[in-house]
Motif scaffolding. Structure first.
Motif, PDB file in Angstrom:
ATOM      1  N   TYR A  58       0.833  -1.203   0.000  1.00  0.00           N
ATOM      2  CA  TYR A  58       0.000   0.000   0.000  1.00  0.00           C
ATOM      3  C   TYR A  58       0.870   1.256   0.000  1.00  0.00           C
ATOM      4  O   TYR A  58       0.651   2.185  -0.794  1.00  0.00           O
ATOM      5  N   GLU A  82       2.697   2.093  -3.202  1.00  0.00           N
ATOM      6  CA  GLU A  82       1.852   2.703  -4.223  1.00  0.00           C
ATOM      7  C   GLU A  82       1.454   4.134  -3.863  1.00  0.00           C
ATOM      8  O   GLU A  82       1.487   5.035  -4.707  1.00  0.00           O
ATOM      9  N   LYS A  83       1.092   4.356  -2.582  1.00  0.00           N
ATOM     10  CA  LYS A  83       0.541   5.642  -2.177  1.00  0.00           C
ATOM     11  C   LYS A  83       1.603   6.698  -1.873  1.00  0.00           C
ATOM     12  O   LYS A  83       1.368   7.905  -2.064  1.00  0.00           O
ATOM     13  N   LYS A 122      -3.051   1.462   7.967  1.00  0.00           N
ATOM     14  CA  LYS A 122      -2.270   1.895   6.795  1.00  0.00           C
ATOM     15  C   LYS A 122      -2.473   3.378   6.500  1.00  0.00           C
ATOM     16  O   LYS A 122      -1.554   4.059   6.020  1.00  0.00           O
ATOM     17  N   GLU A 139       0.441   6.034   6.396  1.00  0.00           N
ATOM     18  CA  GLU A 139       0.540   6.855   5.184  1.00  0.00           C
ATOM     19  C   GLU A 139       0.770   8.322   5.560  1.00  0.00           C
ATOM     20  O   GLU A 139       1.564   9.030   4.911  1.00  0.00           O
TER      21      GLU A 139
END
Length: 637
Positions: A413, A416-417, A489, A493
């Motif tokens: 995750y 990608e983010k 997540k 993030e």
């Protein structure tokens, strides 16, 4: 030694259940029955052998995999030959569903093994010098060390031969099989870099210098959540290391507590008597007045996983193989052994981050073209390069969360983010409080727990920040408690977006933490992670986060007000009050303007939160972050 005797007597009024089990027979009696159990099947194995005695030989019964066992192998210092790798891999292929776990102690674990297969596996492993003796329960576990001992440029004292002499003290010796009060972990490094979590063990021999001579400083009492402390002993050579080790083991065996198993590690004996008394007892018991401590030299971090290789003294390189969460295959281990023979010097070295290196490679590019590196990358994203995750619920009875795939999902995750072309972040996951994933030492640590969403219990994590391996290591601090796993997540993030935005060129997360985050309270950091996640979820775009210059002095009341003031301004481009002094408004008669009028359509939760933070009546304001946390929850609305 009088202090140790008195402490032992004070705690000797009762013994725990395991000590009573240990008195019922010897582990050797259970091990001698292994062939018989294999012939007669799983039902013939007595409960006490499954729950304790066979674990003395690395044979673990795991109810999560009914009628199947795990075999924990002893890989001294993470050193493995290609021949050994191929035999381990073939055993996993043939008997264990092609599954292997790599561990944070540089070991390998075979799983899904039937009782019928164990004698054959053990025989094959013994033929190439691999065993599982004393890798479980109340024994001296596998000794960890720098994986590049004797080959790396930062290796001052080659220590592997000393490690093997330490191992010879107890391995396969009846007087040391299951005779300790609890498990005993040991580390040794002669390197400048801390690649083996050297300070996280009961007994640690750490590179040091004294009066121009190199040797080892002794550190004692490390365990999960506790870094070992200096014993004020300098060991000038191998003979003194062995003598000190034998003395410590003997003292722990004789005086270690046997009542409450949760408080029976060496740490608690030292806590009871003090390190000075422990030092004196070690010297007296060894018959040597060891020198006082020198200057510890193992203080550096390591960077090899970020570059995919390490340069070695002979001109070759060690080539990194990333194994996310340590989930490996027997067929892959077999192939790794073949590659080590074809391209390297026939050696593999396993590290503490559940990955390994193919050593002695002189022609790098052809090796990296092999299909093997499609499945197991040489360099992954920064979220995978240093990823650790212990066994979790699929394989461990103590696990609270699945863990391994949770860690991989988080890394995917974030890749990608919050893509990072460079940088480093160490994410360490433990499935429970026991901490086998050494979560406390990660840049970002995760400890499995239960968490409620709308009143229903589910998987969660406590999130920690600030763990360090540099210096003498530092345990991280919890910034968010009981975050539901599906939301964790988003919080991570937030912090990674701040790292990406604020970090200096080439700065690792650890440096970012020291430069920026260390200026804030833990409560502030956790709240900001949640607040930013909330604003992203609500599509509230505002340039708001951490700052390099902080004046609140880690005073939580000041931090709350300052956060509210800055957020109010960022949303409205207007100050809530005309003037401030010591993080409050100067004019006490001044009224806070309704933010809803300044910003029609503002999120109601943020409006109410800012009213509480900035209330015109100072005694009605929120002064701690826990008061305003409900306004930014992504769940339980």
């Amino acid at each position: 030694m009088k202090a140790l005797e008195e402490a032992y007597i004070a705690r000797s009024k009762k013994v725990n259940k395991i000590e009573k089990v240990k008195d019922s027979k010897t582990p050797q009696e259970a091990y001698a029955m292994l062939d018989t159990y294999a012939q007669n099947g799983f039902e013939s194995v007595p409960e006490e052998d499954k729950s304790y005695f066979l674990k003395c030989f690395g044979i673990y019964y795991r109810p999560a995999t009914p009628e199947k066992f795990m075999l924990k192998l002893r890989i001294p210092g993470g050193f493995m030959s290609a021949e050994q790798a191929k035999v381990i891999g073939s055993c996993a292929q043939e008997f264990g569903q092609d599954y292997i776990d790599l561990t944070t102690r540089q070991q390998c674990e075979l799983r899904y093994l039937s009782i019928e297969s164990l004698p054959v596996i053990i025989q094959r492993l013994e033929a190439v010098g691999i065993n599982a003796y004393q890798t479980g329960v109340d024994n001296i576990r596998g000794i960890v060390a720098d994986p590049f001992d004797d080959l790396a440029f930062d290796n001052v004292l080659p220590s592997h031969k000393t490690l093997l002499k330490l191992q010879d003290v107890f391995l396969k010796k009846d007087e040391w099989i299951s005779t300790l009060p609890r498990k005993f972990n040991t580390s040794i490094t002669g390197n400048l870099s801390n690649r083996c979590n050297v300070y996280g063990n009961d007994c640690c021999f750490v590179l040091a210098q004294k009066d121009g001579m190199f040797g080892y400083n002794l550190y004692l009492g490390g365990r999960v959540g506790v870094i070992a402390k200096k014993a004020d002993i300098f060991l000038k050579d191998e003979s003194e290391v062995v003598a000190a080790f034998m003395s410590i083991l003997d003292l722990f065996k004789r005086f270690g507590f046997r009542d409450n198993r949760n408080k029976n590690r060496l740490h608690f004996l030292i806590e009871a008597v003090g390190m000075d008394a422990m030092r004196k007892a070690i010297c007296e018991n060894a018959g040597i007045e060891f020198a006082t401590a020198g200057e510890t030299m193992t203080k550096m971090d390591y960077v090899e996983p970020d570059h995919g290789k390490i340069q070695l003294r002979d001109g070759s390189v060690g080539v990194h193989v990333v194994v996310p969460s340590g989930i490996f295959k027997g067929s892959a281990m077999l192939r790794a052994g073949e590659l080590a023979e074809s391209y390297g010097n026939g050696e593999l070295r396993f590290d503490m981050e559940q990955s390994f290196y193919i050593m002695g490679v002189k022609n790098l590019e052809p090796l990296l073209q092999e299909d093997f590196f499609e499945a197991y990358k040489n360099i992954h994203t920064p979220y995978f390069n240093h990823l650790i995750a212990c066994a979790g619920t699929d394989h461990c009875p103590f696990g609270v969360i699945e863990n391994k795939n949770d860690a991989i999902a988080m890394a995917k995750y974030l890749s990608e983010k919050v893509a990072l072309e460079s940088g480093r972040v160490r994410m360490y996951w433990s499935a429970c409080v026991k901490g086998c994933g050494i979560h406390g030492l990660g840049d970002i640590g995760f400890e499995g727990c239960k968490a409620k969403v709308e009143g229903v219990n589910g998987s969660g994590v406590h999130i920690l920040l600030g763990g360090k391996l540099m210096g003498e290591s530092t345990e991280g601090h919890t910034v968010i408690k009981s975050a539901p796993l599906e939301y964790a997540k988003y919080y991570v993030e937030s912090i990674m977006l701040e790292y990406k935005k604020l970090r200096k060129d080439g700065e690792h997360f650890e440096g970012f933490y020291d430069r920026i985050l260390k200026n804030y309270t833990h409560a502030n950091i956790g709240f900001m992670m949640m607040l930013q996640a909330y604003m992203r979820a609500k599509n509230i775009e505002v340039d708001f986060g951490f700052y390099e210059r902080v004046l609140t002095g880690k005073n939580e009341e000041f931090e709350v007000f300052e956060l509210g003031r800055k957020l109010f301004y960022q949303l409205t481009k207007k100050e809530p009050y005309s003037a401030y002094e010591r993080f409050t408004n100067v004019n006490k008669r001044e009224k806070l303007e309704d933010i809803r009028k300044l910003l029609p359509g503002i999120d109601e939760n943020l409006a109410e939160m800012l009213e509480l933070i900035l209330h015109s009546e100072e005694n009605r304001r929120a002064v701690v972050f826990s008061e305003i946390m409900p306004f930014v929850m992504l769940y339980n609305k």
